[in-house]
Design a protein around this motif. Structure first.
Motif, PDB file in Angstrom:
ATOM      1  N   ARG A   1       8.968  -3.362  30.418  1.00 45.73           N
ATOM      2  CA  ARG A   1       9.448  -4.738  30.322  1.00 45.73           C
ATOM      3  C   ARG A   1       9.927  -5.239  31.673  1.00 45.73           C
ATOM      4  N   ASP A   2      10.694  -4.407  32.373  1.00 46.89           N
ATOM      5  CA  ASP A   2      11.184  -4.788  33.698  1.00 46.89           C
ATOM      6  C   ASP A   2      10.036  -5.070  34.665  1.00 46.89           C
ATOM      7  N   ALA A   3       8.982  -4.282  34.556  1.00 46.30           N
ATOM      8  CA  ALA A   3       7.848  -4.458  35.455  1.00 46.30           C
ATOM      9  C   ALA A   3       7.145  -5.789  35.224  1.00 46.30           C
ATOM     10  N   LEU A   4       7.202  -6.304  33.993  1.00 46.36           N
ATOM     11  CA  LEU A   4       6.529  -7.563  33.660  1.00 46.36           C
ATOM     12  C   LEU A   4       7.400  -8.794  33.940  1.00 46.36           C
ATOM     13  N   ASP A   5       8.693  -8.602  34.091  1.00 51.86           N
ATOM     14  CA  ASP A   5       9.605  -9.731  34.277  1.00 51.86           C
ATOM     15  C   ASP A   5       9.196 -10.675  35.412  1.00 51.86           C
TER      16      ASP A   5
ATOM     17  N   ILE B   1      -2.191 -12.589  26.983  1.00 49.26           N
ATOM     18  CA  ILE B   1      -2.015 -11.133  27.058  1.00 49.26           C
ATOM     19  C   ILE B   1      -0.578 -10.793  27.437  1.00 49.26           C
ATOM     20  N   LEU B   2      -0.098 -11.406  28.509  1.00 49.72           N
ATOM     21  CA  LEU B   2       1.230 -11.086  29.037  1.00 49.72           C
ATOM     22  C   LEU B   2       2.338 -11.407  28.036  1.00 49.72           C
ATOM     23  N   ARG B   3       2.294 -12.611  27.468  1.00 48.81           N
ATOM     24  CA  ARG B   3       3.381 -13.057  26.585  1.00 48.81           C
ATOM     25  C   ARG B   3       3.551 -12.145  25.372  1.00 48.81           C
ATOM     26  N   PRO B   4       2.505 -11.896  24.567  1.00 48.91           N
ATOM     27  CA  PRO B   4       2.708 -11.027  23.387  1.00 48.91           C
ATOM     28  C   PRO B   4       3.037  -9.582  23.754  1.00 48.91           C
ATOM     29  N   LEU B   5       2.490  -9.098  24.875  1.00 44.31           N
ATOM     30  CA  LEU B   5       2.798  -7.730  25.300  1.00 44.31           C
ATOM     31  C   LEU B   5       4.284  -7.585  25.576  1.00 44.31           C
ATOM     32  N   TYR B   6       4.826  -8.535  26.321  1.00 45.89           N
ATOM     33  CA  TYR B   6       6.246  -8.499  26.667  1.00 45.89           C
ATOM     34  C   TYR B   6       7.117  -8.627  25.409  1.00 45.89           C
TER      35      TYR B   6
ATOM     36  N   ALA C   1       9.830 -15.621  28.288  1.00 42.81           N
ATOM     37  CA  ALA C   1       8.460 -15.133  28.071  1.00 42.81           C
ATOM     38  C   ALA C   1       7.624 -16.137  27.289  1.00 42.81           C
ATOM     39  N   GLU C   2       8.246 -16.840  26.363  1.00 46.09           N
ATOM     40  CA  GLU C   2       7.508 -17.783  25.524  1.00 46.09           C
ATOM     41  C   GLU C   2       6.939 -18.956  26.311  1.00 46.09           C
ATOM     42  N   VAL C   3       7.442 -19.174  27.519  1.00 44.92           N
ATOM     43  CA  VAL C   3       6.918 -20.250  28.368  1.00 44.92           C
ATOM     44  C   VAL C   3       5.527 -19.899  28.899  1.00 44.92           C
ATOM     45  N   SER C   4       5.269 -18.616  29.072  1.00 45.18           N
ATOM     46  CA  SER C   4       4.006 -18.188  29.689  1.00 45.18           C
ATOM     47  C   SER C   4       2.807 -18.588  28.835  1.00 45.18           C
ATOM     48  N   PRO C   5       1.766 -19.142  29.471  1.00 43.05           N
ATOM     49  CA  PRO C   5       0.550 -19.476  28.725  1.00 43.05           C
ATOM     50  C   PRO C   5      -0.388 -18.285  28.554  1.00 43.05           C
TER      51      PRO C   5
END
Length: 251
Positions: A116-120, A177-182, A170-174
Motif C-alpha cells: 500500500r505504501d508503495a502505491l501511495d 487497475i491502481l484504484r481497486p488494487l489499493y 485513492a477513489e480520485v484515481s481514474p
C-alpha cells in the motif's frame, strides 16, 4: 419527573468512543479492558461474574462473549474451576511508533501495508491532477474524524479514519487497475485489525498528533495542486517503511 444527577449519567463517564457502539459491543470493550491487565491463561471469573460486571442481559453478554472470542482475547472453560480466561494475545505488526494487534497472519498484513505504501505516491499524483472540490471536501471530512479520534486518544479509531482518508484519495484515481488494487489492500489490512497499541518509544497520543498534522499537510497540498504533496507522502511512507523492517512480532 426527575433527571439523572449529571455526575452519575453513564455518558459522562464512559469512553466517548463507546457511545456509538451497540450494547454487545460496549460489553465486549469492557471485557477487553479486563483482559488488558492479564497474562495469557489468567482467569477473569465466571461467566455470571463477568456478565454482572458488564451490567447486561444474558443474551447481550453471550453476543459480547462471541465478539471477544472472535478477537482471540478470551477463551471459555467449562466444569469446576472454569470460566473466562485471557487467551494468547494477538500477533503484532509494527507501524511507526505504534503496534497493530491483528487477528492472524501478521506477515500478510505487514506485506499488504508495505505494498500500500508503495502505491501511495501514484495515487497522490492522480489526486493532484483529478481531485475536485467535492473530493477535497470528502478528504477534509475524514480529517475531522481523525481529529476527533486524536482528541479522544483512541488509536484504533484514528488508524481506521486514517485509512478511510487514504481510501478517499485513492477513489480520485481514474486508473481501473491502481484504484481497486489499493482499495483491496486497505480492506485486507483493516479487516484484520483488532486494536492499536503504543510501542513504549513514544506516547501514542503524541504519535497520533504527529500523524494527524502530516495528513493535514497532505490534503492541503492536494487541494492547492501543490507537488509538495509528493514530498509529504514520501515523508509519510519513509517512516512506515522503516517501521515495517522490524516485521511482524508475537507477544
Amino acid at each position: 419527573m426527575t433527571s439523572d444527577i449529571p455526575a452519575l449519567r453513564r455518558e459522562d463517564w464512559e469512553p466517548r468512543r463507546w457511545r456509538n457502539l451497540t450494547r454487545p459491543e460496549r460489553a465486549a470493550e469492557e471485557i477487553a479492558a479486563l483482559v488488558a491487565g492479564l497474562e495469557p491463561g489468567d482467569r477473569l471469573g465466571t461467566k455470571e461474574e463477568i456478565r454482572a460486571h458488564c451490567g447486561v442481559s444474558v443474551g447481550t453478554f453471550n453476543e459480547a462473549l462471541r465478539l471477544v472470542q472472535q478477537r482471540g482475547l478470551v477463551r471459555v472453560k467449562s466444569g469446576p474451576g472454569g470460566g473466562l480466561f485471557a487467551d494468547q494475545q494477538s500477533p503484532l505488526v509494527r507501524l511507526g511508533n505504534s503496534m497493530l494487534a491483528v487477528d492472524h497472519d501478521a506477515a500478510s498484513v505487514a506485506d499488504a501495508i508495505r505494498l500500500r505504501d508503495a502505491l501511495d505516491p501514484l495515487l497522490v499524483e492522480d489526486a493532484l491532477k483529478y481531485a475536485s472540490a467535492q473530493d477535497i471536501a470528502a478528504m477534509r471530512a475524514e480529517l475531522r474524524r481523525m481529529k476527533t479520534a486524536a482528541d479522544d486518544r483512541d488509536g484504533t479509531a484514528f488508524i481506521r479514519a486514517n485509512w478511510a482518508l487514504h481510501a478517499r484519495i485513492a477513489e480520485v484515481s481514474p486508473s481501473p487497475i491502481l484504484r481497486p488494487l489499493y482499495l483491496n489492500l486497505l480492506e485486507m489490512v483493516e479487516s484484520h485489525l483488532l486494536s492499536v497499541q503504543p510501542t513504549g518509544e513514544q506516547p501514542l497520543p503524541e504519535f497520533i498528533q504527529e500523524r494527524y498534522e502530516l495528513h493535514v499537510a497532505l490534503v492541503d497540498a492536494i487541494a492547492a495542486g501543490d507537488v509538495k504533496a509528493l514530498d509529504v507522502i514520501a515523508e509519510h511512507n519513509t517512516t512506515s517503511r522503516l517501521s515495517h523492517r522490524a516485521g511482524p512480532a508475537q507477544h
